[in-house]
Design a protein around this motif. Structure first.
Motif, PDB file in Angstrom:
ATOM      1  N   GLY A  37      16.348  -7.758   2.297  1.00  0.00           N
ATOM      2  CA  GLY A  37      15.027  -8.065   3.289  1.00  0.00           C
ATOM      3  C   GLY A  37      13.832  -8.071   2.033  1.00  0.00           C
ATOM      4  O   GLY A  37      12.943  -7.833   2.610  1.00  0.00           O
ATOM      5  N   GLY A  64       7.433  -8.488  -1.353  1.00  0.00           N
ATOM      6  CA  GLY A  64       7.420  -8.657  -0.022  1.00  0.00           C
ATOM      7  C   GLY A  64       8.649  -8.048   0.753  1.00  0.00           C
ATOM      8  O   GLY A  64       9.656  -7.612   0.031  1.00  0.00           O
ATOM      9  N   GLY A  65       8.620  -7.873   2.046  1.00  0.00           N
ATOM     10  CA  GLY A  65       9.672  -7.235   2.797  1.00  0.00           C
ATOM     11  C   GLY A  65       9.600  -5.884   3.026  1.00  0.00           C
ATOM     12  O   GLY A  65       8.418  -5.342   2.973  1.00  0.00           O
ATOM     13  N   MET A  66      10.795  -5.135   2.980  1.00  0.00           N
ATOM     14  CA  MET A  66      10.910  -4.097   3.002  1.00  0.00           C
ATOM     15  C   MET A  66      10.066  -3.096   1.858  1.00  0.00           C
ATOM     16  O   MET A  66       9.526  -1.954   2.093  1.00  0.00           O
ATOM     17  CB  MET A  66      12.111  -3.297   3.316  1.00  0.00           C
ATOM     18  N   ALA A  87       7.420  -3.785   0.538  1.00  0.00           N
ATOM     19  CA  ALA A  87       6.070  -3.890   0.684  1.00  0.00           C
ATOM     20  C   ALA A  87       5.707  -2.855   1.801  1.00  0.00           C
ATOM     21  O   ALA A  87       4.544  -2.090   1.878  1.00  0.00           O
ATOM     22  CB  ALA A  87       5.196  -5.250   1.098  1.00  0.00           C
ATOM     23  N   SER A  88       6.492  -3.081   2.899  1.00  0.00           N
ATOM     24  CA  SER A  88       6.122  -2.142   4.125  1.00  0.00           C
ATOM     25  C   SER A  88       6.383  -0.841   4.099  1.00  0.00           C
ATOM     26  O   SER A  88       5.689  -0.023   4.685  1.00  0.00           O
ATOM     27  CB  SER A  88       6.681  -2.888   5.478  1.00  0.00           C
TER      28      SER A  88
END
Lengths: 781, 156
Positions: free
Chosen positions: B91, B120-122, B124-125
């Motif tokens: 992800g 990006g994806g996990m 980043a979050s």
């Protein structure tokens, strides 16, 4: 003894079960041959899906199936519908798994079903997706501008809907005003954070064609309706059962893609399929709330009279329109911008826009916190400009008491009943407002940074009167049913469509029935959350449960009493018209000794001895309640804060409120709802905020990155109530679930702005974090 | 989320040698394996200006098996090269470009690097608090390892 169970504090009957770990949640459930579903989500906020190679995942031992968007579409799965359709709405279809384009980080790309959860999780890594990243837009206003990336061909310039409402002549008000203040206000995006993530367990029985979905949901009957449309599963062979639900705050109202996929997979595989959301998925794949950008103009006279309000709002809807998304920034927001005031000229226009973000829908308060925050900030800016006390500007404009009538606003709604002006004064008195201002002046002399904030609100609850909704152009009705069933020995079951997820319905609904029938609360069992056991319902949200669901229960109980009266007449050998029902007994008027107990009538209803053959037996009744109007709780909240001059940290030192939520069934439960509501609203004022980067990556994607309030951040709340019964329903209830949230955000934000007044700060946007407040104090914004 | 990196390092080898070795997959593998938390599974040149590979990268909680490509975008022998890298892992995705400028300095090579990255994806979050320091960790160790490896190889 006259029973007065309505209005008394009965301890929550569900709590012993829930707090001892004996609740049953969807993820606790296990069925024979159950398989596990996981979902591959797009790591890109906007991308064309060029190719999906799932061959390695399919070949992994233990994997039963891998599905893509096209597998679902070819299998007859339709897009998830929008449940509140506005005129000229532009709906980009929301397929449960993306077909050729991913539109937010969290959009489902493929689904794996495996024999255990670990295999299902590991197999996700074996799916190879070839993405072509596309340009991204995350801001609701920028999405409408020329050249912005387009999400759906159906919605030109990403505008899913444009909606406006107004009353009076706002342009004239602006032209003729002594002064006009213009301000841009941002109501930031929030993440709901229910303690229980979502889960779904689908169980399809090939032999009978019966599909059961166990899920974490606030309104099973609406899910049945939507799921029938999406899957083509006939509604009489579709059961939705939501066991205990660990909070929702609105986020569990909707039909989600994951539940549809679980059902599809169960039908395909002929075995139960369970999906359980991870917390990081919850942050991306469960709806968000708020996210408005508004340009506001307020017109006023020198004496503080507000003469007009003009608002243009960009309401971020996210990548797809969620089920009730179009309701929130329109019906629950626009017409509420007159608030508790006599403002004669109001105009609001709303652009609901698609962006590459998680879909936005109703989150506790849903539209009314946005309206209240906007209006209350503007009222304070008027006070600042005129150098008036903010309390005096409110006194100047507040609607006078209308206890037994309605107040017609300049827009669509007619408020049901209230003493807004009285509640403002009560709250100011309870807070010791005059004394607090003296304390503030003294504290400022000592170099302290102290502020007082007031939030006076009215909100809209009790959704939804079908006729009112229809007259405003919405194709929607949210009625509620109740079935009150009396057993032969006099115990009672109540089936309600208002499915609780923390609100204590098993207690309050039983109170209504016990009170009316003269029984003990323990004699009444409340059944909710199962479409096979309950005739119909629209669920629990929008603070509607008592005003609509409770009202249905009340009406059904009255019908039971009337039905019992026919039987009692024969038992007492008296005319039905001569009987009265009091304290659990039917008696002949004026002859109290000639009486028969309700429980004896119940036995007669099933084991008749005196009742002739032509009288209908049984003792149960159903009612469907369609209210004549919404209900409008109101109140005033007062907050005092102190800001640390060195760090900018805000501490709430005092919090006082007066709320009118209508007639109260259980004061302790209402108190709890107000407390929780205040905390959630203050969360928005001071800490919470969903943050996306320019690539559409959610940077606040976990509880480590998204600040939630905790109990130690708060002082003791000094709450009180003033009950003005609503004439809209027989209980007189208005709604208490969201009042705290609607009011508290503005109270605390206004208090912080008041504290920063000596620094020349007029407005800063939420969340008012230490850093932001410090920057404002130090001119470094 | 985006991160920016820049810096320079002195490589104990003449510029012409450095330039040649810079495009040798074996050097790149040896370099990468010297970075704590990085293990290269494979790296191969698949075209004149393109490499394809897979590696496990794990620092603190940010772990993943990445596969991706490195493309040479611009090349002026022996002094300037600009790479672009694209990788993905379950992800997550990461992409970035890096420009290297090589200058002669007393028989050694002053290597200046400058780049931007995006994840990006996990990553980043849940990784946004760590990604900056993790990125710097990887680059610091990476450039030091590259300098060491280049120096060692050029002496062979």
């Amino acid at each position: 003894m006259a029973t007065q169970i309505i209005g008394s504090t009965v301890k929550r009957r569900e709590d012993p079960r829930l707090i001892t770990g004996n609740g049953t949640y969807t993820d606790n459930m296990t069925l024979p041959r159950m398989a596990y579903l996981t979902i591959l989500r797009s790591p890109h906020a906007h991308a064309r899906i060029k190719k999906i190679d799932a061959s390695k995942a399919r070949a992994m031992p233990g994997v039963l199936a891998v599905y893509t968007g096209n597998d679902l579409k070819n299998g007859g799965v339709n897009p998830i519908p929008v449940g509140w359709v506005l005129p000229d709405i532009k709906i980009g279809p929301h397929y449960p798994l993306a077909l050729d384009t991913a539109r937010y980080t969290g959009d489902g790309i493929a689904a794996v079903v495996a024999i255990d959860r670990f295999t299902a999780q590991d197999a996700l890594d074996l799916i190879d997706v070839d993405y072509e990243p596309l340009p991204v837009v995350v801001n609701a206003e920028k999405a409408t501008q020329p050249g912005a990336p387009q999400l759906h061909p159906e919605a030109a310039n990403n505008i899913a809907f444009y909606w406006k409402i107004g009353g009076g002549d706002v342009e004239r008000a602006l032209a003729e005003a002594d002064g006009v203040i213009k301000q841009r206000l941002i109501n930031q995006r929030l993440i709901p954070n229910a303690i229980e993530p979502r889960a779904a367990l689908a169980d399809y029985q090939p032999a009978t064609g019966q599909l059961t979905l166990y899920n974490t949901n606030q309104n099973p009957h609406i899910i049945r309706l939507l799921l029938a449309l999406v899957l083509g599963q006939p509604e009489h062979k579709l059961r939705i059962a939501s066991p205990d639900v660990g909070g929702g705050f609105g986020s569990k109202i909707y039909l989600y893609a994951d539940e549809v996929i679980a059902c599809f997979a169960s039908k395909q595989l002929g075995r139960p399929v369970k999906w359980t959301e991870e917390r990081t998925e919850n942050y991306k794949a469960t709806i968000h709330g708020r996210d408005h950008v508004s340009d506001v103009q307020i017109a006023y006279k020198k004496d503080g009279t507000i003469t007009g309000l003009k608002v243009k709002t960009y309401a971020n809807q996210g990548a797809y329109l969620s089920v009730f998304a179009p309701l929130v920034p329109t019906f629950l927001y626009g017409p509420m911008l007159q608030g508790p005031y006599t403002i004669p000229n109001v105009f609001v226009e709303v652009y609901g826009t698609n962006t590459n973000t998680t879909p936005v829908d109703a989150y506790r308060g849903a539209g009314r916190p946005e309206a209240t925050y906007l209006l209350e900030r503007m009222v304070d800016l008027v006070a600042l400009e005129l150098k008036m006390d903010p309390a005096d500007v409110r006194r100047k404009n507040i609607i006078p008491p209308f206890l037994n009538g309605v107040y017609q606003t300049c827009m669509a709604y007619a408020y049901d009943s209230g003493d807004y002006a009285g509640n403002l004064e009560r709250a100011l008195t309870n807070a010791g407002y005059v004394e607090l201002r003296k304390q503030q002046a003294e504290a400022r002399k000592q170099g302290k940074v102290v502020g007082i904030g007031i939030s006076t609100y009215t909100e809209i609850t009790g959704a939804a009167p079908a006729q009112v909704a229809a007259s405003l152009g919405a194709a929607a009705a949210l009625v509620e049913s109740a079935l009150v069933r009396v057993f032969p020995l006099g115990k009672v079951q109540v089936m309600t469509g208002s499915h609780a997820h923390g609100q204590g319905h098993e207690t309050t609904f039983a109170q209504i029935v016990a009170d009316q029938l003269g029984l003990e609360v323990e004699d009444v069992e409340v059944v909710h959350g199962d479409t096979d056991r309950i005739p119909y319902g629209a669920g629990t949200y929008g603070s509607r449960s008592q005003a609509v669901g409770g009202a249905a229960i009340y009406v059904a109980t009255q019908r039971v009493i009337e039905k019992g009266k026919k039987l009692a007449a024969h038992m007492l050998e008296a005319a039905e018209a001569d009987l009265v029902f009091e304290d659990g007994k039917y008696s002949v008027k004026g002859v109290p000794s000639k009486a028969v107990k309700f429980t004896d009538v119940a036995l007669e209803a099933y084991w008749p001895r005196k009742v002739p053959a032509d009288v209908e037996l049984g003792l149960e009744a159903t009612a469907v309640f369609n209210p004549s109007n919404f209900t409008f709780p109101d109140g005033t909240h007062v907050a005092m804060v102190e800001v640390d001059p060195d760090t900018g940290k805000v501490t709430i030192t005092k919090y006082v409120c007066v709320d009118d939520v209508g007639k109260v069934i259980n004061p302790m439960i209402v108190e709890g709802q107000i407390h929780g509501g205040i905390v959630q609203g203050v969360g928005q004022a001071l800490w919470e905020g969903a943050v996306y980067d320019d690539n559409g990556q959610l940077l606040s994607g976990s509880m480590m990155d998204y600040a939630l309030p905790i109990a130690s951040y708060f002082p003791k709340f000094e709450t009180s109530r003033n009950e003005t019964p609503s004439p809209v329903n027989p209980l007189g209830a208005k709604g208490a679930g969201e009042a705290g949230t609607v009011a508290s955000t503005a109270a605390v934000a206004n208090a912080v702005m008041d504290a920063l007044k000596p620094f020349g700060v007029k407005h800063i946007d939420m969340p008012l974090t230490s850093e932001k407040v410090w920057r404002a104090m130090n001119g470094k914004l | 989320m985006a991160l920016k990196i820049q810096g320079n390092i002195l490589v104990d080898a003449p510029r012409d040698r450095v330039w040649k070795l810079l495009f040798d997959p074996q050097v790149l593998i040896a370099m990468a394996n010297k970075i704590p938390g990085v293990e290269v599974e494979r790296l191969a040149q698949i075209a004149d200006d393109q490499y394809d590979g897979a590696a496990t990268i794990g620092v603190a909680m940010i772990k993943g098996k990445y596969q991706g490509t490195i493309t040479v975008l611009e090349k002026h022998a022996p002094e300037f090269v600009k790479f672009r890298g694209d990788g993905k892992s379950g992800g997550n995705w990461a992409s970035g470009d890096m420009a290297l400028t090589l200058a002669e300095q007393d028989g050694k090579t002053q290597m200046q690097y400058e780049g931007t990255g995006n994840v990006g994806g996990m990553l980043a979050s849940v990784g946004q608090r760590l990604i900056d320091s993790v990125g710097k960790h990887l680059i610091e160790h990476g450039t030091r390892a590259l300098a060491e490896e280049l120096a060692a190889q050029s002496k062979k």
